[in-house]
Design an enzyme around this catalytic site. Structure first.
Site, PDB file in Angstrom:
ATOM      1  N   ARG A   1      -3.587   8.984   5.941  1.00  0.00           N
ATOM      2  CA  ARG A   1      -2.134   9.410   6.088  1.00  0.00           C
ATOM      3  C   ARG A   1      -1.574   8.785   7.399  1.00  0.00           C
ATOM      4  O   ARG A   1      -1.445   9.327   8.513  1.00  0.00           O
ATOM      5  CB  ARG A   1      -1.864  11.031   6.154  1.00  0.00           C
ATOM      6  CG  ARG A   1      -2.188  11.667   4.970  1.00  0.00           C
ATOM      7  CD  ARG A   1      -1.990  13.131   4.889  1.00  0.00           C
ATOM      8  NE  ARG A   1      -0.602  13.231   4.793  1.00  0.00           N
ATOM      9  CZ  ARG A   1      -0.250  14.613   4.642  1.00  0.00           C
ATOM     10  NH1 ARG A   1      -0.995  15.572   4.938  1.00  0.00           N
ATOM     11  NH2 ARG A   1       1.055  14.896   4.401  1.00  0.00           N
TER      12      ARG A   1
ATOM     13  N   ARG B   1      -0.598  28.725   4.841  1.00  0.00           N
ATOM     14  CA  ARG B   1       0.071  27.734   5.519  1.00  0.00           C
ATOM     15  C   ARG B   1       1.536  27.576   4.868  1.00  0.00           C
ATOM     16  O   ARG B   1       2.439  27.343   5.678  1.00  0.00           O
ATOM     17  CB  ARG B   1      -0.419  26.407   5.544  1.00  0.00           C
ATOM     18  CG  ARG B   1      -1.727  26.197   6.451  1.00  0.00           C
ATOM     19  CD  ARG B   1      -2.271  24.856   6.326  1.00  0.00           C
ATOM     20  NE  ARG B   1      -1.006  24.049   6.911  1.00  0.00           N
ATOM     21  CZ  ARG B   1      -0.950  22.845   6.248  1.00  0.00           C
ATOM     22  NH1 ARG B   1      -1.986  22.271   5.549  1.00  0.00           N
ATOM     23  NH2 ARG B   1       0.133  22.138   6.414  1.00  0.00           N
TER      24      ARG B   1
ATOM     25  N   ASN C   1       8.872  22.632   4.305  1.00  0.00           N
ATOM     26  CA  ASN C   1       9.046  21.463   4.960  1.00  0.00           C
ATOM     27  C   ASN C   1      10.479  20.979   5.347  1.00  0.00           C
ATOM     28  O   ASN C   1      10.471  20.046   6.386  1.00  0.00           O
ATOM     29  CB  ASN C   1       8.747  20.248   3.689  1.00  0.00           C
ATOM     30  CG  ASN C   1       7.344  20.169   3.338  1.00  0.00           C
ATOM     31  OD1 ASN C   1       6.760  20.598   4.000  1.00  0.00           O
ATOM     32  ND2 ASN C   1       7.221  19.383   2.129  1.00  0.00           N
TER      33      ASN C   1
ATOM     34  N   ASP D   1       3.684  17.294  -4.328  1.00  0.00           N
ATOM     35  CA  ASP D   1       3.290  18.678  -4.074  1.00  0.00           C
ATOM     36  C   ASP D   1       3.232  19.721  -5.220  1.00  0.00           C
ATOM     37  O   ASP D   1       2.681  20.777  -4.858  1.00  0.00           O
ATOM     38  CB  ASP D   1       4.145  19.170  -3.015  1.00  0.00           C
ATOM     39  CG  ASP D   1       4.056  18.523  -1.694  1.00  0.00           C
ATOM     40  OD1 ASP D   1       3.099  17.749  -1.431  1.00  0.00           O
ATOM     41  OD2 ASP D   1       4.656  18.825  -0.690  1.00  0.00           O
TER      42      ASP D   1
HETATM   43  C1  UD1 Z   1       5.573  15.082   3.636  1.00  0.00           C
HETATM   44  C2  UD1 Z   1       5.654  16.525   3.116  1.00  0.00           C
HETATM   45  C3  UD1 Z   1       4.222  16.698   2.050  1.00  0.00           C
HETATM   46  C4  UD1 Z   1       4.822  15.791   0.908  1.00  0.00           C
HETATM   47  C5  UD1 Z   1       5.011  14.370   1.340  1.00  0.00           C
HETATM   48  C6  UD1 Z   1       5.252  13.552  -0.025  1.00  0.00           C
HETATM   49  C7  UD1 Z   1       6.413  17.545   5.336  1.00  0.00           C
HETATM   50  C8  UD1 Z   1       5.969  18.469   6.258  1.00  0.00           C
HETATM   51  N1  UD1 Z   1       5.153  17.247   4.388  1.00  0.00           N
HETATM   52  O1  UD1 Z   1       4.223  14.492   3.869  1.00  0.00           O
HETATM   53  O2  UD1 Z   1       4.427  18.023   1.731  1.00  0.00           O
HETATM   54  O3  UD1 Z   1       3.455  15.847   0.153  1.00  0.00           O
HETATM   55  O4  UD1 Z   1       6.017  14.262   2.312  1.00  0.00           O
HETATM   56  O5  UD1 Z   1       6.556  14.075  -0.488  1.00  0.00           O
HETATM   57  O6  UD1 Z   1       7.434  17.389   4.935  1.00  0.00           O
HETATM   58  N2  UD1 Z   1       2.695   6.282   4.784  1.00  0.00           N
HETATM   59  C9  UD1 Z   1       2.395   5.167   5.486  1.00  0.00           C
HETATM   60  N3  UD1 Z   1       3.008   5.103   6.942  1.00  0.00           N
HETATM   61  C10 UD1 Z   1       3.636   6.004   7.621  1.00  0.00           C
HETATM   62  C11 UD1 Z   1       3.926   7.125   6.805  1.00  0.00           C
HETATM   63  C12 UD1 Z   1       3.602   7.438   5.417  1.00  0.00           C
HETATM   64  O7  UD1 Z   1       1.924   4.443   4.695  1.00  0.00           O
HETATM   65  O8  UD1 Z   1       3.723   5.966   8.626  1.00  0.00           O
HETATM   66  C13 UD1 Z   1       2.448   6.802   3.327  1.00  0.00           C
HETATM   67  C14 UD1 Z   1       1.686   7.943   3.389  1.00  0.00           C
HETATM   68  O9  UD1 Z   1       0.201   7.610   3.511  1.00  0.00           O
HETATM   69  C15 UD1 Z   1       1.746   8.318   1.835  1.00  0.00           C
HETATM   70  C16 UD1 Z   1       3.530   7.844   1.464  1.00  0.00           C
HETATM   71  O10 UD1 Z   1       3.651   7.109   2.876  1.00  0.00           O
HETATM   72  O11 UD1 Z   1       1.295   7.638   0.949  1.00  0.00           O
HETATM   73  C17 UD1 Z   1       4.262   9.192   1.676  1.00  0.00           C
HETATM   74  O12 UD1 Z   1       3.916   9.966   3.060  1.00  0.00           O
HETATM   75  P1  UD1 Z   1       5.084  10.803   3.714  1.00  0.00           P
HETATM   76  O13 UD1 Z   1       6.141  10.576   2.665  1.00  0.00           O
HETATM   77  O14 UD1 Z   1       5.182  10.128   4.881  1.00  0.00           O
HETATM   78  O15 UD1 Z   1       4.309  12.068   3.656  1.00  0.00           O
HETATM   79  P2  UD1 Z   1       4.371  13.063   4.757  1.00  0.00           P
HETATM   80  O16 UD1 Z   1       5.527  12.985   5.688  1.00  0.00           O
HETATM   81  O17 UD1 Z   1       3.139  13.085   5.382  1.00  0.00           O
END
Ligand code: UD1
Length: 427
Positions: free
Chosen positions: A122, A397, A23, A305
């Site tokens: 997401r 992956r 990540n 994770d």
């Molecule tokens: C990243 C990690 C993933 C990990 C996750 C949480 C990477 C490439 N992936 O995913 O492995 O499981 O953090 O630690 O680093 N959300 C919103 N709006 C947004 C963005 C997010 O509502 O614009 C919500 C998501 O739906 C989720 C929460 O916020 O419920 C956390 O998501 P986020 O921390 O952004 O996860 P990722 O960046 O997708």
């Protein structure tokens, strides 16, 4: 099609070396585009998400050279397009980091809506809100996200949810904005700190990464850097759980024990013995495993994770455990597969109730996503009999040489390839 075949029951023992953090790497490689000079990045994991990231970099016009198995040189001086097409973006969530990196670099980007693990909704609203606050116009149409700005201007941004992706994306755009950006309610994961350190080593001015307020003073230009990525917290945690699940004894090398604290504490509660050293951690199982409640939280809480892996361990523990997933809507899909192996787990929305069964039985199962796949590997290692895991491309992956590393620890595990022609005949 490739499969893992695991004959369970061996206690894992010995040493394993953890690779660079997936990540962090999937953010740092795109961030290298922001530089005006080549960057050398060490400790890059050899996994398929990185292969995709490199393909995207090449498709944009960057030069990428492998200096050795885990070192890359990225030269971003000949970027010719700010567009990341569907075929590349569909396989990986982190392809959206090219939005922030290209916006900071050339003031515009067009990236297909990203793929990645299917963990429920997401959304990317917080990413777009952040870009918008910096003065960018954002639109989503025909499956593409467009961002564009004549000039990026520092801003005060408060995220409505703690989001790793949006924190990283906005940080990348803001390093080249005019003036000060303040991100409040920022995510604090180790890879956010790693990205900030990388950007700072290129001449950016970022303070507070690792806390919930990050301050970024924009700079006109970034220079080349030589940087080494942190070890992978989740790969380390997966081997730690595998040691406990098999009653083994593993020295997990090349880790930052501080990043593993929430996992360490939980493993101790469940009954494993954990010993920390400067850059390694030893996990010894074999004693009785007992129930524990786990709730996933943003860092420094228990990582989502690691949720499938710890749930798998709890199926082997005595008593009833409650696992609450507070980050994603739908992260218990693998439970059906664990049930095939004899697990007793009921799921209601974001809560799983795990009745310890003491022992799992090998069965044919399917990896439903990356960490779910890792959990099934752990289940197979601990189970009696043979487990066959399909769809292992999910696992590859994010885990470098998983089966080689496990075999070196004494696992009876192999990867087999079934040619497409044989599969077609069987149908
Ligand atoms: C990243 C990690 C993933 C990990 C996750 C949480 C990477 C490439 N992936 O995913 O492995 O499981 O953090 O630690 O680093 N959300 C919103 N709006 C947004 C963005 C997010 O509502 O614009 C919500 C998501 O739906 C989720 C929460 O916020 O419920 C956390 O998501 P986020 O921390 O952004 O996860 P990722 O960046 O997708």
């Amino acid at each position: 099609m490739e499969k893992y075949i695991i004959k369970g029951g061996n206690r894992l023992h010995g040493e394993v070396t953890i690779s660079g953090a997936k990540n962090a790497a999937v953010a740092i490689l795109p961030a290298a585009l922001l530089s005006d000079e080549p960057c050398i990045i060490e400790n890059v994991p050899n996994i398929s998400d990185i292969d995709i990231t490199i393909k995207i970099l090449l498709s944009l016009g960057a030069e990428v050279k492998m200096l050795d198995k885990s070192t890359l040189r990225i030269d971003p001086r000949r970027i010719r397009t700010p567009v990341v097409e569907y075929d590349l973006a569909k396989n990986m969530r982190a392809s959206y980091y090219f939005l922030g990196a290209l916006l900071g670099k050339v003031g515009r980007a067009r990236v297909s809506m990203p793929g990645g693990c299917d963990l429920g909704a997401r959304p990317v609203d917080q990413h777009l809100k952040g870009f918008n606050s910096l003065g960018a116009e954002c639109a989503v149409d025909h499956g593409m996200i467009h961002v564009q700005a004549d000039r990026l201007v520092g801003a005060h941004i408060y995220f409505d949810v703690v989001t790793v992706g949006a924190t990283i994306n906005v940080m990348m755009a803001a390093v080249k904005a005019d003036g000060l950006t303040v991100i409040e309610n920022a995510a604090k994961e180790p890879h956010i700190v790693d990205l900030a350190n990388f950007l700072n080593s290129m001449g950016a001015d970022i303070m507070g990464a690792g806390t919930d307020v990050i301050k970024i003073r924009g700079v006109k230009a970034l220079h080349g850097a030589h940087y080494s990525i942190i070890p992978d917290q989740i790969e380390a945690g997966t081997f730690m759980v595998a040691a406990a699940a098999t009653g083994g004894d593993i020295l997990v090398r090349n880790v930052i024990p501080k990043h593993l604290e929430s996992i360490t504490v939980k493993l101790q509660k469940i009954g494993a013995y954990v010993e920390e050293f400067d850059d390694s951690i030893r996990v010894t199982g074999g004693g009785p495993l007992v129930k524990a409640n786990v709730k996933t939280m943003p860092h420094p809480g228990f990582p989502t994770d690691m949720q499938p892996q710890i749930t798998t361990l709890l199926t082997l523990a005595e008593g009833t455990s409650i696992v609450t997933e507070s980050i994603f809507d739908n992260r218990f899909k693998y439970v059906d597969e664990l049930r095939r192996m004899g697990a007793d787990i009921s799921v209601d929305g974001r809560v799983a109730v795990v009745e310890g069964v003491g022992r799992l039985m090998g069965a044919p199962v399917k990896a439903t996503d990356l960490r779910a796949g890792a959990a099934l590997v752990i289940a197979g290692l601990a189970a009696s009999g043979i487990t066959e895991i399909e769809e292992i491309h999910h696992i590859e992956r994010g885990y470098e040489d998983m089966e080689k590393k496990l075999r070196a620890l004494g696992a009876d595990m192999k990867k087999i390839s079934i040619p497409e022609s044989v599969l077609a005949q069987a149908l």
